[in-house]
Write a protein that holds these residues in place. Structure first.
Motif, PDB file in Angstrom:
ATOM      1  N   VAL A 130       0.851  -1.193   0.000  1.00  0.00           N
ATOM      2  CA  VAL A 130       0.000   0.000   0.000  1.00  0.00           C
ATOM      3  C   VAL A 130       0.887   1.243   0.000  1.00  0.00           C
ATOM      4  N   LYS A 131       0.690   2.117  -0.992  1.00  0.00           N
ATOM      5  CA  LYS A 131       1.466   3.351  -1.098  1.00  0.00           C
ATOM      6  C   LYS A 131       0.732   4.481  -0.381  1.00  0.00           C
ATOM      7  N   LEU A 132       1.474   5.228   0.449  1.00  0.00           N
ATOM      8  CA  LEU A 132       0.894   6.307   1.240  1.00  0.00           C
ATOM      9  C   LEU A 132       1.647   7.605   0.995  1.00  0.00           C
ATOM     10  N   SER A 133       0.905   8.701   0.900  1.00  0.00           N
ATOM     11  CA  SER A 133       1.532  10.014   0.842  1.00  0.00           C
ATOM     12  C   SER A 133       2.000  10.387   2.249  1.00  0.00           C
ATOM     13  N   LEU A 134       2.843  11.404   2.352  1.00  0.00           N
ATOM     14  CA  LEU A 134       3.338  11.831   3.658  1.00  0.00           C
ATOM     15  C   LEU A 134       2.183  12.333   4.530  1.00  0.00           C
ATOM     16  N   GLU A 135       1.203  12.971   3.908  1.00  0.00           N
ATOM     17  CA  GLU A 135       0.031  13.438   4.667  1.00  0.00           C
ATOM     18  C   GLU A 135      -0.742  12.255   5.248  1.00  0.00           C
ATOM     19  N   GLU A 136      -0.885  11.178   4.478  1.00  0.00           N
ATOM     20  CA  GLU A 136      -1.585   9.990   4.967  1.00  0.00           C
ATOM     21  C   GLU A 136      -0.794   9.308   6.079  1.00  0.00           C
ATOM     22  N   VAL A 225       5.991   3.717   9.212  1.00  0.00           N
ATOM     23  CA  VAL A 225       7.219   4.022   8.475  1.00  0.00           C
ATOM     24  C   VAL A 225       7.322   3.122   7.253  1.00  0.00           C
ATOM     25  N   ASP A 226       8.117   3.570   6.310  1.00  0.00           N
ATOM     26  CA  ASP A 226       8.330   2.806   5.082  1.00  0.00           C
ATOM     27  C   ASP A 226       8.908   1.433   5.421  1.00  0.00           C
ATOM     28  N   GLY A 227       8.304   0.379   4.866  1.00  0.00           N
ATOM     29  CA  GLY A 227       8.762  -0.975   5.125  1.00  0.00           C
ATOM     30  C   GLY A 227       8.052  -1.663   6.273  1.00  0.00           C
ATOM     31  N   MET A 228       7.247  -0.924   7.032  1.00  0.00           N
ATOM     32  CA  MET A 228       6.513  -1.542   8.140  1.00  0.00           C
ATOM     33  C   MET A 228       5.428  -2.458   7.590  1.00  0.00           C
ATOM     34  N   GLN A 229       5.146  -3.537   8.295  1.00  0.00           N
ATOM     35  CA  GLN A 229       4.148  -4.506   7.860  1.00  0.00           C
ATOM     36  C   GLN A 229       3.008  -4.566   8.879  1.00  0.00           C
ATOM     37  N   LEU A 230       1.791  -4.343   8.401  1.00  0.00           N
ATOM     38  CA  LEU A 230       0.595  -4.429   9.239  1.00  0.00           C
ATOM     39  C   LEU A 230      -0.146  -5.722   8.915  1.00  0.00           C
ATOM     40  N   LYS A 231      -0.913  -6.213   9.866  1.00  0.00           N
ATOM     41  CA  LYS A 231      -1.639  -7.469   9.671  1.00  0.00           C
ATOM     42  C   LYS A 231      -3.136  -7.250   9.840  1.00  0.00           C
ATOM     43  N   VAL A 232      -3.914  -7.675   8.840  1.00  0.00           N
ATOM     44  CA  VAL A 232      -5.374  -7.684   8.930  1.00  0.00           C
ATOM     45  C   VAL A 232      -5.793  -9.135   9.144  1.00  0.00           C
ATOM     46  N   THR A 233      -6.183  -9.451  10.345  1.00  0.00           N
ATOM     47  CA  THR A 233      -6.463 -10.833  10.726  1.00  0.00           C
ATOM     48  C   THR A 233      -7.654 -11.406   9.958  1.00  0.00           C
ATOM     49  N   GLY A 234      -7.478 -12.627   9.463  1.00  0.00           N
ATOM     50  CA  GLY A 234      -8.585 -13.359   8.846  1.00  0.00           C
ATOM     51  C   GLY A 234      -8.937 -12.965   7.429  1.00  0.00           C
ATOM     52  N   LYS A 235      -8.122 -12.118   6.787  1.00  0.00           N
ATOM     53  CA  LYS A 235      -8.431 -11.681   5.428  1.00  0.00           C
ATOM     54  C   LYS A 235      -7.465 -12.272   4.399  1.00  0.00           C
ATOM     55  N   LEU A 250      -1.280  -9.470   4.984  1.00  0.00           N
ATOM     56  CA  LEU A 250      -0.117  -8.711   5.433  1.00  0.00           C
ATOM     57  C   LEU A 250       0.073  -7.505   4.519  1.00  0.00           C
ATOM     58  N   VAL A 251       0.078  -6.325   5.110  1.00  0.00           N
ATOM     59  CA  VAL A 251       0.094  -5.066   4.359  1.00  0.00           C
ATOM     60  C   VAL A 251       1.454  -4.399   4.531  1.00  0.00           C
ATOM     61  N   LEU A 252       2.222  -4.296   3.439  1.00  0.00           N
ATOM     62  CA  LEU A 252       3.532  -3.648   3.465  1.00  0.00           C
ATOM     63  C   LEU A 252       3.373  -2.171   3.126  1.00  0.00           C
ATOM     64  N   ILE A 253       3.878  -1.305   3.997  1.00  0.00           N
ATOM     65  CA  ILE A 253       3.739   0.136   3.813  1.00  0.00           C
ATOM     66  C   ILE A 253       4.864   0.679   2.932  1.00  0.00           C
ATOM     67  N   GLU A 254       4.490   1.436   1.908  1.00  0.00           N
ATOM     68  CA  GLU A 254       5.467   2.133   1.065  1.00  0.00           C
ATOM     69  C   GLU A 254       5.172   3.629   1.128  1.00  0.00           C
TER      70      GLU A 254
END
Length: 375
Positions: A130-136, A225-235, A250-254
């Protein structure tokens, strides 16, 4: 007091990612429940090793742990299992570490838990970027993404595995010089699930699964932060069997670059260029922040290299420790070409005392400013 993660895995603080992974694999094989049935101490060590690896294998978590120790994850701020990890969490997150060390079979592509003694499997995880702007990144955001995931087909049914009679395990007795030895292993017919497919619709695969597209809502907190990984359980992908548990998404932040703001940890930097006239007379300027534009006032005689600090205008801490600052770097722009009148003016000022540098003690040198920034 919790045991040091490096001590649990038996590695030094300067160990590489490969060394940490190798050490965890060694510990996981040594204390794996299949090799230590009924051994509570081994199960506890297995969980501790998994918790240690979860933190030390993640660069962002490792950096926080190296700086703050276990306190970095207290209060649930983006931490680790913290002693509450169950076997499902451990096997789903670190299944790739084990490879084929503990066999397999049955429902290929799914992770069995504890040799199947629990009678269920967990579906494989899915990974997206998932790509995020600095504001996001600064304000947090909720993203909706489309995910193609495997789910059980309508009409699929399962029956008890005839090989293991639904236990998920088979017992083998062998004769040795020490006598008859009895061992338990995962059933190869059902992969430790205890069930096999009875009926399935034509569109389902060999495991009774079909692919469906689903819109998943992901809540991303501010401060990632860039490279952080979030987890959405059960999806993640579903799993076969009546007791199957879906995997995780597993959601990798860019983090995308901002045109004017540069991030350094929780602080932001902005380069502000002003003219000589503006530096001499003072002015006000509009600058970018992650919450919109703000206007700042520049005093008369402001010097190039001065840094203005806007408290709390940076990125919020992912651990809930407030927000960073916005550092505005003043750069006085020197014109490269002058007309005749301008040149004559500056030539007349060459000997003027007002144009002779007289730095005050409060004016820090370049090296002092760099030292302050990094401290």
């Amino acid at each position: 007091m919790k045991q040091d993660f490096y001590e649990i895995l038996g590695v030094d603080k300067g160990a590489t990612a490969a060394e940490i992974k190798k050490a965890y694999r060694k510990q996981a094989i040594k204390y794996h429940p299949d090799k230590n049935p009924g051994n509570k101490e081994a199960e506890d060590m297995f969980k501790k090793a998994a918790e240690a690896y979860e933190v030390l294998s993640d660069p962002a978590k490792k950096q926080r742990y190296d700086q703050y120790g276990h306190a970095a994850f207290e209060g649930g701020g983006g931490g680790y299992g913290g002693g509450g990890m169950n076997m499902d969490d451990i096997f789903s997150q670190f299944g790739d570490i084990f490879g084929s060390a503990f066999g397999g079979g049955g429902f290929g592509g799914f992770s069995g838990f504890g040799g199947g003694a629990r009678g269920h499997v967990k579906g494989s995880n899915l990974r997206i970027r998932v790509k995020l702007s600095l504001e996001e990144v600064a304000n947090g955001v909720e993203k909706k993404v489309k995910v193609r995931r495997k789910v059980q087909a309508d009409g699929v049914t399962f029956k008890t595995c005839p090989t293991c009679q639904g236990t998920g395990q088979v017992t083998r007795v062998t004769n040795t010089i020490l006598g008859r030895m009895q061992t338990a292993a995962s059933c190869t017919s059902c992969g430790g699930v205890g069930q096999i497919i009875d009926k399935k619709p034509a569109e389902a695969d060999a495991h009774g699964m079909v692919v469906q597209e689903e819109t998943v809502s992901i809540k991303i907190p501010g401060g990632v932060v860039d490279g952080m990984q979030l987890k959405v359980t059960g999806k993640g992908n579903g799993a076969p069997g009546n007791n199957g548990i879906p995997g995780d998404l597993l959601v990798l932040i860019e983090e995308l670059d901002h045109p004017t703001l540069k991030r350094e940890g929780d602080n932001l930097h902005f380069d502000l260029y002003i003219s000589i006239a503006e530096a001499v007379l003072g002015t006000s300027k509009e600058i970018d922040t992650v919450s919109g534009k703000v206007r700042i006032k520049l005093e008369e005689g402001i010097q190039s290299g001065k840094i203005l600090r806007l408290k709390g205008k940076g990125i919020p801490s992912i651990n809930g420790y407030g927000s960073g600052d916005l550092l505005v770097h003043i750069n006085v722009w020197t014109p490269k070409t002058l007309n005749k009148e301008q040149r004559e003016f500056f030539e007349s000022m060459m000997g003027d005392d007002n144009f002779t540098p007289h730095p005050e003690k409060s004016d820090k040198s370049f090296f002092e400013k760099v030292k302050d920034m990094f401290s």
